[in-house]
Design a protein around this motif. Structure first.
Motif: not given
Length: 958
Positions: A134-141, A154-156
């Motif tokens: 499980x990885x966590x990501x933010x928006x590019x902006x 986003x939780x992938x």
């Protein structure tokens, strides 16, 4: 593929005949490993489903005579990453701890040289489920801001599995459903490796800071449990950042200690730091202490790129690389280049001269070259030009150009290579420049050495000498054929003295070898070269090396020994021998193929040898000439060779064909020996009664008085009027002659490993075990379980449940009979009944329960209780039986339930399922041992109840 007939005679020692030689046919793959499921797909190909880590066992069953050779091969499947070229020559393919890359299509190919080979395939599908990531990501902006100031996260969740996994998202303990929460979005992204589901948190809310669990499932296939991973999302969550304590490139001397620290400067949760190296793994001496990597006393082998990676499953991993360079220096060479503009090969006054110096070093660009003239340093001037890196030479080469050479320039020049501030030892080379010290080399091969002859297996020396020239360069050797390598495996070999020494010479080393002057450590001019021919001599190569020749007595025999190759080709002698004695005959023509003709008689059978010689040695063709008949060839595909006899005995229908029966004198019979533990139990002659064996025709012989369940060695040898052939042997084993898939009158004693087609139920807790007295655990408890099988023999097998650890109370083991494919047809009085009979053993103070069920296959299979018994039943085997009237295809299920302790072993033996009702006298004789349950036999049960009631009334009024 031909038809074949087998005439089975009921009399003991009867002989039968039939067509026996045929190509492999009816290839079938059966399994006995830990399969989860075996089914057929739409293309009628069998699919074998197995859990990763279990044992794969596939057996290729094929008919054919002579007995076919079975070969297993594999092609890659969906879960495999390469083609498997390994072949296994065995009827059984066994893979312990199968891995996902071993899934794919397996082929068994059977060939016996007759007709077309038989091929069958099965697809192995390996099931697995990894722990999800499980990885966590933010928006590019939101790169510049605080991590969760952005409204979208986003939780992938990614997992590798087979079959495809099902994903479940939870916030805390609550299931997340997209239809009930407008703040989330669950979707599957494109172009991802593995299976991935993304949980998108839109317009981040305070309640979204929580624990998130990604649970993956393959729906318990192959008993694979669900797996999950949990991540805590807070307003402090941030991706990792790291900083190295050293520069991107670190250059050190051999023997130094190196410490590299990878400092974590940001990231929550706290990132985990790992170290790796490319190429290859970390050195064995490497130590990882927290964020630091320590290398003790480095060597050139420790050089490479060292990678620090920090991971906390937020954003992308942080990575930094360090290129570790360990200084090395070796092989300092020089070149003397006369004035290239004048095509000169000598030193001449008034012309230019270049001296070049090169060393193999790491790092190459950090080498410092220093030039000296007669011991004094050389500096740039009008007549002496220093080139730090000469563009006309190999990279890393330093040159000193002497312009318009004068007598003052005749001197000793020195080139020194070193690393600044390093402990690596400096290297130095001296070049003497004078009119007498430099001259072009002259390369020559000594007289008589242009061609070197050597016996195969011996040693050879090829010589190219520099007879004139100063300084004398080394000599480089290579093969004249450009595609051939030197015997060492290298394209060229350097020899300082021009002598190439070859050991253990073989004929593939024969050919022309080129010798050349090296372009270094001498004049840099056109290379001189010469050639030397290596001639490898060997004794004659003959065909055949060995041949078995069979013939009838008093017929002409011709033996021919063909000479394939010989070096030298001229032969010196040809001689024939019989049993080691020289055969006197006229001297053969050395230019013709050696040949021997004679009439075979009982007195001249034996070993014939043709010895052919040249100057290098002698080779021989050997012929075993005999009127002895060829061996018999056992037939292994006899259907139901075992017949049950009285007194716990059985007979075995042994079948065979005779190889080339017409090649020798007529076969009049066979010697047969039956042995057990190397002791003869039967030895007699089988009389053919005037019949002659025919090629490919089966012969049969019934071997009787064999004890169930023992196996025996059978030896067979053909007999002619003049001699007896060699014995061939095989093992005959008792096997349950079960007529699956129809009920039979035979009793299954579990003597065969196939246990009559019974199988373990995959849905239970543990399995039944096949055992006999000889395989019992010597440390087992003496207070439970049978000592022998029902017949009382130590070799006899039975099935039992082991109650010792790790079993616990209530654990169940189910044993399934074969599926009997009967129809639902009815007899005159209703459905056709079947009698189920078996022996059971239930001894011990912790005995649980033995249940027997009838399982009728229909749209939904239903188990119906037919018999049950619980608790200690005494030390003896007891018989039980009951009638069943199935409405369609059925199985009998034996369920053993573990009791309260380890003294609770339950065993069964001698199971039979026969058409018709159980005999009433057996029921009476075994009264009290059988319990009939719930309407399995309603009419007889009603009669027994009526009989019991009438007895009670008569006693009441007596």
């Amino acid at each position: 593929m031909g038809l074949f007939w087998i005439l089975l005679l009921s009399r003991v020692y009867a002989l039968a005949w039939g067509q026996g030689v045929y190509a492999p046919a009816n290839a079938q793959i059966v399994h006995s490993g830990a399969a989860c499921n075996v089914k057929d797909d739409n293309m009628s190909e069998r699919i074998y489903t197995i859990k990763e880590g279990d044992t794969l066992v596939l057996q290729c069953i094929v008919k054919g005579h002579p007995r076919p050779q079975v070969r297993w091969t594999k092609t890659a499947g969906s879960a495999s990453d390469k083609f498997q070229e390994t072949s296994i020559y065995n009827e059984t393919l066994r893979i312990e701890g199968i891995q996902r890359v071993q899934g794919g299509r397996y082929y068994c190919k059977a060939d016996n040289g007759v007709g077309v080979a038989a091929i069958k395939s099965i697809r192995v599908d390996v099931q697995y489920l990894d722990i999800p990531v499980l990885t966590v990501h933010q928006t590019i902006s939101d790169v510049r801001g605080s991590y969760y100031q952005e409204k979208t996260v986003f939780l992938r969740c990614t997992v590798n599995s087979n079959p495809p996994a099902r994903f479940i998202w939870k916030r805390g303990d609550m299931l997340i459903e997209q239809s009930k929460d407008n703040g989330v979005d669950i979707y599957e992204p494109l172009y991802t490796q593995g299976e991935t589901k993304v949980l998108k948190l839109k317009n981040l809310r305070p309640k979204d800071f929580a624990d998130y669990t990604c649970q993956v499932s393959v729906r318990n296939v192959c008993n694979i449990k669900d797996k999950s991973v949990t991540f805590r999302l807070t307003n402090a969550t941030s991706p990792p950042m790291i900083r190295l304590s050293v520069n991107d490139t670190v250059v050190v001397d051999p023997g130094q200690d190196v410490r590299i620290t990878c400092e974590v400067t940001a990231g929550f949760p706290l990132p985990i730091v790992t170290w790796s190296r490319y190429p290859g793994p970390l050195p064995l001496s490497a130590q990882v202490r927290g964020e630091s990597l320590i290398l003790r006393a480095v060597t050139p082998a420790d050089a490479g790129f060292y990678n620090c990676t920090a991971v906390n499953n937020v954003g992308n991993p942080a990575r930094k690389n360090v290129n570790l360079v360990v200084r090395t220096m070796s092989n300092l060479t020089f070149q003397i280049t006369p004035d290239s503009n004048k095509d000169s090969e000598t030193i001449q006054m008034g012309r230019d001269l270049k001296l070049s110096c090169h060393v193999d070093a790491t790092p190459q660009d950090k080498v410092n070259y220093t030039w000296y003239k007669n011991g004094a340093p050389v500096f740039n001037s009008d007549s002496l030009i220093l080139l730090r890196s000469d563009p006309d030479m190999a990279p890393g080469t330093s040159s000193l150009e002497i312009v318009d050479m004068k007598f003052r320039d005749l001197a000793t020049y020195s080139c020194m290579a070193s690393f600044s501030g390093s402990t690596v030892r400096e290297l130095r080379v001296d070049v003497n420049i004078s009119q007498n010290s430099v001259s072009p080399p002259v390369l020559t091969v000594p007289p008589g050495r242009q061609a070197v002859s050597v016996r195969e297996g011996g040693n050879a020396e090829l010589v190219c000498l520099v007879v004139d020239g100063k300084p004398r360069p080394p000599i480089l050797w290579s093969r004249t054929e450009k595609d051939l390598l030197m015997p060492s495996g290298q394209p060229t070999v350097e020899t300082p003295d021009g002598r190439l020494r070859l050991k253990n010479v073989s004929r593939d080393m024969m050919g022309a070898y080129r010798c050349q002057t090296a372009p270094y450590n001498g004049l840099n001019i056109k290379r001189r070269e010469a050639q030397v021919q290596l001639n490898v001599q060997y004794p004659p190569i003959l065909d055949p090396v060995f041949q078995d020749v069979r013939s009838r007595n008093y017929q002409m025999v011709t033996l021919r020994c063909t000479i394939l190759r010989s070096n030298p080709p001229r032969l010196t002698d040809i001689r024939w021998f019989r049993n080691g004695d020289f055969i006197r005959m006229p001297m053969p023509d050395l230019k013709e193929t050696p040949e021997l003709k004679f009439k075979l008689e009982p007195t001249n059978n034996g070993s014939y040898e043709c010895r052919v010689s040249n100057t290098e040695g002698t080779s021989a063709c050997t012929f075993n000439v005999s009127a002895q008949p060829y061996n018999a060839e056992f037939y292994f595909d006899t259907p139901n060779p075992v017949r049950i006899l009285k007194g716990n005995n059985y007979s075995y229908n042994l079948q065979w064909t005779q190889k080339e029966p017409d090649a020798t004198d007529r076969i009049i019979g066979y010697w047969i020996n039956v042995r057990k533990n190397k002791q003869n139990l039967l030895s007699k002659q089988i009389d053919l009664k005037g019949k002659t064996p025919e090629k490919g025709v089966l012969m049969s012989y019934a071997v009787s008085d064999l004890k169930i369940p023992l196996s025996y060695e059978v030896r067979l040898a053909p007999i002619t009027t003049y001699s007896t052939g060699d014995y061939v042997s095989r093992i005959i084993q008792y096997s349950e002659p079960y007529t699956y898939p129809r009920p039979s009158d035979h009793v299954c004693g579990f003597e065969d490993e196939r246990i009559c087609g019974f199988s373990q139920d995959r849905s239970d807790i543990f399995d039944w075990t096949r055992q006999n007295h000889l395989t019992q655990n010597p440390k087992r408890s003496a207070n439970t379980g049978p000592d022998t099988d029902r017949s009382g023999t130590k070799e006899g097998y039975y099935m039992y449940i082991e109650a010792s650890r790790p079993r616990t109370q209530g654990d169940k083991a189910l044993l399934l009979s074969p599926l009997f494919n009967i129809t639902s047809s009815k007899g005159p009085k209703g459905r056709v009944p079947y009698c189920v009979s078996f022996y059971y053993h239930m001894k011990g103070k912790h005995i649980g329960t033995l249940n027997v069920y009838l399982r009728v296959r229909s749209i939904a299979s239903v188990d119906r209780a037919m018999w049950t018994k619980s608790g200690h039943q005494g030390p003896d085997w007891k018989k039980a039986f009951f009638d069943v009237t199935p409405s369609g295809p059925f199985q009998i299920v034996f369920e053993g339930i573990r009791g309260s302790g380890f003294e609770g072993d339950i065993a069964i033996d001698d199971v039979s399922i026969t058409r018709g009702e159980c005999k009433q006298q057996n029921t009476v004789a075994n009264a009290g041992k059988t319990v009939l349950i719930g309407g399995s036999h309603p009419l007889p049960l009603a009669k027994w109840l009526a009989f019991g009631l009438s007895c009670f009334v008569s006693l009441l009024f007596r």
